[in-house]
Design an enzyme around this catalytic site. Structure first.
Site, short mmCIF file in Angstrom:
data_model
loop_
_atom_site.label_atom_id
_atom_site.label_comp_id
_atom_site.label_asym_id
_atom_site.label_seq_id
_atom_site.Cartn_x
_atom_site.Cartn_y
_atom_site.Cartn_z
N CYS A 128 80.16 20.21 -8.42
CA CYS A 128 80.53 19.22 -9.43
C CYS A 128 81.17 17.98 -8.82
O CYS A 128 80.87 16.84 -9.22
CB CYS A 128 81.44 19.85 -10.48
SG CYS A 128 82.90 20.67 -9.81
N HIS A 240 86.94 15.66 -13.82
CA HIS A 240 87.47 15.46 -12.47
C HIS A 240 87.61 13.97 -12.17
O HIS A 240 86.79 13.15 -12.62
CB HIS A 240 86.52 16.05 -11.42
CG HIS A 240 86.47 17.55 -11.40
ND1 HIS A 240 87.32 18.35 -12.13
CD2 HIS A 240 85.66 18.39 -10.69
CE1 HIS A 240 87.03 19.64 -11.88
NE2 HIS A 240 86.03 19.67 -11.02
#
Length: 335
Positions: A128, A240
C-alpha cells in the site's frame, strides 16, 4: 464475466464489495470466499445476495474469470494453484508473489502493460505504501529519471487490517473510561504514540515494510532508483501519509513538479502555503485518488524536490488498485 473475492469479510474484502457497487464493475456473477470462521456470512454485492464459501482445495474456481485475493500471504501461497489451475486470473493483494520474476507487479497509472504478461496467471498488487508513492514518483520520473528517493511514512492503523482499527478504537474508549489500555496488534500502545516499526526487522535493521518499498519501486518503475524508507505507525484510523524527497538525473523545479503532478492520472494536487492548503488523512479516508501537496525545493540539495503524499491505503493502496488492474485488462482486451 464471473469474479471471486477471497478474504471477503476482511477490511479490504469489504472495500472490494463497496467498490464493485460504486463502479458498476462489468461482471455477471460474484462469489465470496473466506476462512471457515467467515463461511456462511452473507453480503449484498451488486444487487446479489452472496454467501461466503469456505476456501478449500477443490474445483470452486473452475468457471471464475478473475479472483481478487486479500487473505494474507500464507493463504495466497497455499491456494494459488487451486485458484489458477483452470486459468482464473489471480490478482493478489499479499506480498507472496510481488518479487517473483514471473509475476507482474502493477499500478495501472504507472505500468499497466506489465499486466499483459502473466505466465503464472497471477498479478501482484504492490504494498500500500509503495502504490501511492510510485503514482507520484512516476510523474516526476517523466521530467527526469529519478536516482534517489527518501521517504518517511505515517501509516494508519487500518494498514494492520480490521484488527488494527479495532485496537485503536478500543484504546480511545478505554482511555475515556479511564480503563487499562490493551495492546495486542501493535508492538506498543498506538494511542498518543508513534511506532517506527512496521512488519518484522530484516536486512540492515530495516523492516520488511521498508524493504518492500525499496524493491517494489524498482520493479514497478523498471528503474534502479534507490529508495530509503522509514515506516512509522501513527494513531490515525485510515489513510497513509508520506513525506518524500526525490532527486533526478537532472534538477526538478517546483513548477515542473507541480505541473507533472496536476497532469498525472490519479493525482489531486492541494498545494497552497496556508492553513488547510495541503492534504491530510482524515478527509481523504474513503477517497480514491492520491493527494499531493507541500511541494518544495529541497534546502540541502536544490536539485531535489520535497513533497507530501496522502492516500486511502485500503482503497488505492489495495482494493481499488486491484480493480483498476482488472478494468484496464478488460478495456484493453487483456483477458
Amino acid at each position: 464475466m464471473k469474479i471471486a473475492i477471497v478474504g471477503a469479510s476482511g477490511a479490504v474484502g469489504q472495500t472490494f464489495i463497496d467498490l464493485l457497487n460504486e463502479r458498476s464493475f462489468p461482471c455477471d456473477e460474484v462469489r465470496l470466499f473466506g476462512s471457515f470462521r467467515s463461511a456462511g456470512q452473507q453480503y449484498q454485492v451488486m444487487g446479489q445476495s452472496c454467501v461466503v464459501e469456505e476456501l478449500q482445495d477443490n474445483d470452486a474456481f473452475k468457471d471464475i474469470d478473475i479472483a481478487f485475493v486479500s487473505a494474507g500471504g500464507d493463504t495466497s501461497r497455499a491456494f494459488a494453484s487451486t485458484i489458477t489451475r483452470f486459468g482464473t486470473l489471480m490478482i493478489d493483494n499479499s506480498s507472496a508473489f510481488r518479487m517473483d520474476a514471473e509475476v507482474p507487479l502493477v499500478v495501472p497509472e504507472v505500468n499497466p502493460k506489465d499486466a499483459l504478461t502473466r505466465p503464472k496467471h497471477i498479478i501482484a498488487n504492490p504494498n500500500c505504501s509503495t502504490i501511492q508513492m510510485v503514482v507520484a514518483l512516476d510523474a516526476l520520473n517523466a521530467i527526469s529519471p529519478l536516482t534517489q528517493v527518501h521517504v518517511a511514512t505515517y501509516q494508519a492503523a487500518s494498514g494492520a487490517g480490521a484488527m488494527g482499527m479495532a485496537e485503536l478504537e478500543q484504546q480511545v474508549k478505554d482511555y475515556a473510561a479511564q480503563s487499562p489500555l490493551k495492546v495486542a496488534k501493535f508492538s506498543q500502545q498506538l494511542l498518543f504514540n508513534v511506532i517506527p516499526h512496521i512488519d518484522v526487522f530484516a536486512d540492515g535493521d530495516y523492516t520488511k515494510e521498508e524493504l518492500k518499498m525499496y524493491h517494489e519501486t524498482k520493479k514497478i518503475l523498471h528503474s534502479e532508483v534507490a529508495v530509503s524508507a522509514t515506516c512509522v505507525r501513527v494513531p490515525v484510523m485510515r489513510a497513509h501519509s508520506e513525506a518524500i524527497w526525490a532527486k533526478g538525473e537532472k534538477p526538478i523545479s517546483v513548477e515542473a513538479a507541480r505541473k507533472a503532478f496536476a497532469e498525472k492520472e490519479g493525482i489531486v494536487v492541494i498545494d497552497e502555503a496556508k492553513p488547510n492548503g495541503y492534504p491530510t488523512p482524515l478527509p481523504i479516508a474513503g477517497r480514491n485518488e492520491v493527494f499531493v501537496g507541500r511541494i518544495r525545493q529541497d534546502l540541502a540539495d536544490p536539485t531535489a524536490i520535497n513533497f507530501w503524499c496522502v492516500a486511502d491505503q485500503i482503497r488505492k493502496g489495495a482494493a481499488l488498485n486491484a480493480l483498476q488492474i482488472a478494468e484496464w485488462l478488460i478495456t484493453h482486451k487483456g483477458l
